[in-house]
Design a protein around this motif. Structure first.
Motif, mmCIF file in Angstrom:
data_model
loop_
_atom_site.group_PDB
_atom_site.id
_atom_site.type_symbol
_atom_site.label_atom_id
_atom_site.label_comp_id
_atom_site.label_asym_id
_atom_site.label_seq_id
_atom_site.Cartn_x
_atom_site.Cartn_y
_atom_site.Cartn_z
ATOM 1 N N LEU A 120 -18.403 1.552 -32.763
ATOM 2 C CA LEU A 120 -19.798 1.928 -32.557
ATOM 3 C C LEU A 120 -19.914 3.393 -32.150
ATOM 4 O O LEU A 120 -19.021 3.947 -31.504
ATOM 5 N N SER A 121 -21.021 3.998 -32.495
ATOM 6 C CA SER A 121 -21.309 5.360 -32.050
ATOM 7 C C SER A 121 -21.815 5.332 -30.608
ATOM 8 O O SER A 121 -22.220 4.277 -30.096
ATOM 9 N N ILE A 122 -21.791 6.480 -29.968
ATOM 10 C CA ILE A 122 -22.323 6.590 -28.607
ATOM 11 C C ILE A 122 -23.804 6.218 -28.592
ATOM 12 O O ILE A 122 -24.283 5.526 -27.685
ATOM 13 N N GLU A 123 -24.525 6.647 -29.613
ATOM 14 C CA GLU A 123 -25.970 6.381 -29.681
ATOM 15 C C GLU A 123 -26.247 4.881 -29.781
ATOM 16 O O GLU A 123 -27.146 4.358 -29.102
ATOM 17 N N GLU A 124 -25.478 4.170 -30.629
ATOM 18 C CA GLU A 124 -25.698 2.737 -30.795
ATOM 19 C C GLU A 124 -25.330 1.974 -29.533
ATOM 20 O O GLU A 124 -26.042 1.055 -29.111
ATOM 21 N N ALA A 125 -24.223 2.345 -28.884
ATOM 22 C CA ALA A 125 -23.828 1.679 -27.643
ATOM 23 C C ALA A 125 -24.863 1.929 -26.553
ATOM 24 O O ALA A 125 -25.187 1.025 -25.770
ATOM 25 N N SER A 126 -25.404 3.128 -26.501
ATOM 26 C CA SER A 126 -26.437 3.443 -25.506
ATOM 27 C C SER A 126 -27.699 2.628 -25.761
ATOM 28 O O SER A 126 -28.337 2.140 -24.821
ATOM 29 N N ARG A 127 -28.044 2.476 -27.033
ATOM 30 C CA ARG A 127 -29.222 1.679 -27.380
ATOM 31 C C ARG A 127 -29.053 0.234 -26.918
ATOM 32 O O ARG A 127 -30.001 -0.383 -26.410
ATOM 33 N N ARG A 128 -27.841 -0.301 -27.064
ATOM 34 C CA ARG A 128 -27.601 -1.685 -26.643
ATOM 35 C C ARG A 128 -27.665 -1.827 -25.128
ATOM 36 O O ARG A 128 -28.105 -2.856 -24.609
ATOM 37 N N ALA A 129 -27.234 -0.805 -24.410
ATOM 38 C CA ALA A 129 -27.348 -0.842 -22.950
ATOM 39 C C ALA A 129 -28.810 -0.860 -22.523
ATOM 40 O O ALA A 129 -29.209 -1.626 -21.628
ATOM 41 N N THR A 144 -20.575 8.018 -19.685
ATOM 42 C CA THR A 144 -19.164 8.375 -19.588
ATOM 43 C C THR A 144 -18.376 7.446 -20.490
ATOM 44 O O THR A 144 -18.545 6.228 -20.427
ATOM 45 N N ARG A 145 -17.519 8.027 -21.313
ATOM 46 C CA ARG A 145 -16.655 7.206 -22.166
ATOM 47 C C ARG A 145 -15.301 7.072 -21.491
ATOM 48 O O ARG A 145 -14.668 8.061 -21.128
ATOM 49 N N MET A 146 -14.856 5.829 -21.314
ATOM 50 C CA MET A 146 -13.547 5.549 -20.744
ATOM 51 C C MET A 146 -12.817 4.611 -21.683
ATOM 52 O O MET A 146 -13.165 3.423 -21.779
ATOM 53 N N GLY A 147 -11.836 5.162 -22.399
ATOM 54 C CA GLY A 147 -11.139 4.361 -23.385
ATOM 55 C C GLY A 147 -12.090 3.958 -24.496
ATOM 56 O O GLY A 147 -12.772 4.799 -25.097
ATOM 57 N N ASN A 148 -12.164 2.666 -24.762
ATOM 58 C CA ASN A 148 -13.054 2.163 -25.808
ATOM 59 C C ASN A 148 -14.315 1.515 -25.240
ATOM 60 O O ASN A 148 -14.942 0.685 -25.903
ATOM 61 N N ASP A 149 -14.655 1.904 -24.021
ATOM 62 C CA ASP A 149 -15.886 1.426 -23.386
ATOM 63 C C ASP A 149 -16.787 2.613 -23.059
ATOM 64 O O ASP A 149 -16.314 3.728 -22.818
ATOM 65 N N LEU A 150 -18.087 2.354 -23.038
ATOM 66 C CA LEU A 150 -19.070 3.371 -22.662
ATOM 67 C C LEU A 150 -19.811 2.898 -21.420
ATOM 68 O O LEU A 150 -20.348 1.787 -21.394
ATOM 69 N N TYR A 151 -19.809 3.735 -20.382
ATOM 70 C CA TYR A 151 -20.549 3.447 -19.160
ATOM 71 C C TYR A 151 -21.848 4.249 -19.202
ATOM 72 O O TYR A 151 -21.823 5.481 -19.192
ATOM 73 N N VAL A 152 -22.965 3.556 -19.252
ATOM 74 C CA VAL A 152 -24.260 4.202 -19.447
ATOM 75 C C VAL A 152 -25.055 4.155 -18.151
ATOM 76 O O VAL A 152 -25.210 3.089 -17.537
ATOM 77 N N ALA A 153 -25.550 5.320 -17.726
ATOM 78 C CA ALA A 153 -26.394 5.411 -16.530
ATOM 79 C C ALA A 153 -27.848 5.427 -16.978
ATOM 80 O O ALA A 153 -28.237 6.211 -17.847
ATOM 81 N N ILE A 154 -28.644 4.559 -16.376
ATOM 82 C CA ILE A 154 -30.043 4.365 -16.785
ATOM 83 C C ILE A 154 -30.920 4.326 -15.544
ATOM 84 O O ILE A 154 -30.578 3.672 -14.555
ATOM 85 N N ALA A 155 -32.053 5.033 -15.596
ATOM 86 C CA ALA A 155 -32.960 5.091 -14.442
ATOM 87 C C ALA A 155 -34.365 4.653 -14.840
ATOM 88 O O ALA A 155 -34.758 4.734 -16.014
ATOM 89 N N LYS A 156 -35.106 4.211 -13.864
ATOM 90 C CA LYS A 156 -36.505 3.825 -14.069
ATOM 91 C C LYS A 156 -37.355 5.066 -14.322
ATOM 92 O O LYS A 156 -37.055 6.168 -13.857
#
Length: 462
Positions: free
Chosen positions: A303-312, A330-342
């Motif tokens: 998956l692209s960063i954009e698609e993974a972010s959309r799923r988050a 933040t990308r760590m290995g094959n996982d994406l950690y997405v920070a999201i705020a109100k």
């Protein structure tokens, strides 16, 4: 008889002497063995002490470098004074770490350099404490100083990498550093600074959850609604967060914790003995999911960063969170950690923060952290989002040396960690460095300055 007795007595004396000698030899050998052990223990202790001192040293110098950059961006005497005071403390701590290493000419110059940074910072902090701005020539001194602090970054990166891999003998630190940190001519940072032969810079130990994610959690949670629940109800909530039939898992209560949010902490392990395990924390008040994480390891990224972010974002919207916005990843290995705020009233609310872990292999959600949100979220009146000044009107409050990239309204935590401040967030650039400057919408005073670092893993703030 007498001659025979004499021979027997002589033999006894010889045997006694030999026995005594043997005891002395054994004792000497044992003493030598003890001394070698003591020397080895001392050497190990010295090794550990110097290793700790080295990593503390490079951490302090990294902080000095970042703080100097923020000082160059600051426009108000108050913010400048705060930053200079922190530089003084960091340089003092770094110089103290230097005392753990044997003295050499190079290290003596480094210690002196760190002390001079503290002296210059102290002088300028006293000046700004009286409401006086940093003069142009002083700003240039600080600029040159930051350049000097960064000169040997690649050398320190190599030393740090060698140390992390265990290939660095800390007892021989003096020889290693003396060999690596050779004298080199540099420009003077100020009239108080000598030509520097050795300067230290630490490669960044980057961390990211979005701006202001590491907030003070020493307060009562604001977003915990509902009454207290027991273990049975918490178990049902935990089961509802498992990806398949809960009967396929052994669900065990691991612990009950009190701080900062009282939770029932559950561990879910597959009954089959294979497959992902889960850790789920359920708040004891209201039954909110505070933290949920899988130990599943993702395969090859598809998956692209954009698609993974959309799923988050979609995952949180499915939870009924409301209007939200991604503030970084933040990308760590094959996982994406997405920070999201109100978001409310066209304002990003940094204290209301979520973190979502997404697999870049298939887009599955592997983790969820709502602790910061639950600690800080509350109903905010519309008046809290109103500003008497426009962002254009406040531009003059910024340092004129900065190039403005963008701006937006943002709620950030106050310095005490307990209150909130409505600000304009200005994304600005000074040469090749990017910063976030936060101006109070009521006073136009600087509330905070963050350095932005963009890497292949994500955007980091320091």
């Amino acid at each position: 008889m007498s001659s025979r007795g004499d021979r027997t007595l002589g033999r006894n004396y010889w045997m006694a002497g030999a026995g005594l000698l043997l005891i002395l030899l054994i004792g000497t050998a044992y003493w030598g063995w003890q001394q070698r052990n003591l020397q080895q223990e001392y050497r190990l202790m010295l090794e550990n002490e110097r290793q700790q001192a080295f990593f503390e040293l490079v951490e302090h110098v990294q902080d000095i470098n970042i703080l100097l950059g923020k000082t160059l961006v600051a426009s108000s005497p108050n913010q400048t004074q705060v930053l200079l005071a922190r530089i003084q403390r960091e340089s003092s701590a770094a110089a103290e770490n230097m005392g753990s290493f044997p003295a050499t000419q190079q290290l003596a110059r480094t210690t002196k350099f760190l002390a001079q940074i503290g002296d210059l910072s102290s002088t300028l902090a006293e000046q700004t404490a009286h409401g006086n701005l940093v003069r142009d020539e002083q700003w240039q001194q600080l600029y040159d100083l930051q350049q000097n602090v960064s000169l040997v970054q690649s050398e320190l990166q190599e030393l740090s990498a060698q140390a992390m891999s265990g290939g660095f003998n800390w007892v021989e630190t003096r020889k290693e550093l003396a060999a690596r940190l050779k004298p080199e001519q540099t420009q003077q940072a100020s009239g108080n600074l000598d030509n520097l032969e050795q300067m230290i810079e630490k490669f960044p130990s980057l961390r990211y959850d979005g701006p202001f994610a590491d907030q003070n959690l020493d307060q009562e949670p604001r977003a915990l609604s509902g009454s207290a629940i027991g273990q049975a109800e918490a178990r049902k909530i935990a089961e509802s967060w498992l990806p398949i039939d809960p009967s396929a898992y052994n669900l065990t209560l691991v612990e009950e914790t009190d701080q900062p949010i009282p939770v029932y902490s559950w561990q879910a392990a597959p009954r089959s003995g294979s497959g992902a395990q889960y850790r789920i924390d359920i708040s004891q008040q209201g039954g909110h999911v505070v933290w949920w994480m899988s130990d599943q390891r993702s395969g090859e990224s598809r998956l692209s960063i954009e698609e993974a972010s959309r799923r988050a974002l979609q995952f949180l919207q499915d939870q009924g969170i409301g209007q939200i916005e991604k503030i970084g990843h933040t990308r760590m290995g094959n996982d994406l950690y997405v920070a999201i705020a109100k978001v409310a009233h066209d304002t990003i609310i940094y204290p209301d923060l979520f973190k979502v872990r997404v697999s870049l292999e298939d887009g599955s959600i592997l983790g969820y952290d709502a602790a910061t949100y639950l600690m800080n979220h509350h109903d905010r009146p519309a008046e809290q989002f109103q500003s008497p000044l426009t962002p254009e009107a406040m531009v003059d409050a910024l340092n004129p040396r900065l190039y403005i990239l963008s701006w937006r309204k943002a709620i950030i935590p106050a310095r005490d960690g307990r209150q909130e401040v409505l600000t304009y967030e200005y994304r600005v650039q000074l040469e090749d460095q990017v910063y976030l400057v936060y101006l109070n919408v009521q006073t136009a005073q600087e509330e905070e300055i963050l350095r932005v670092l963009v890497t292949s893993e994500g955007e980091f703030t320091l």
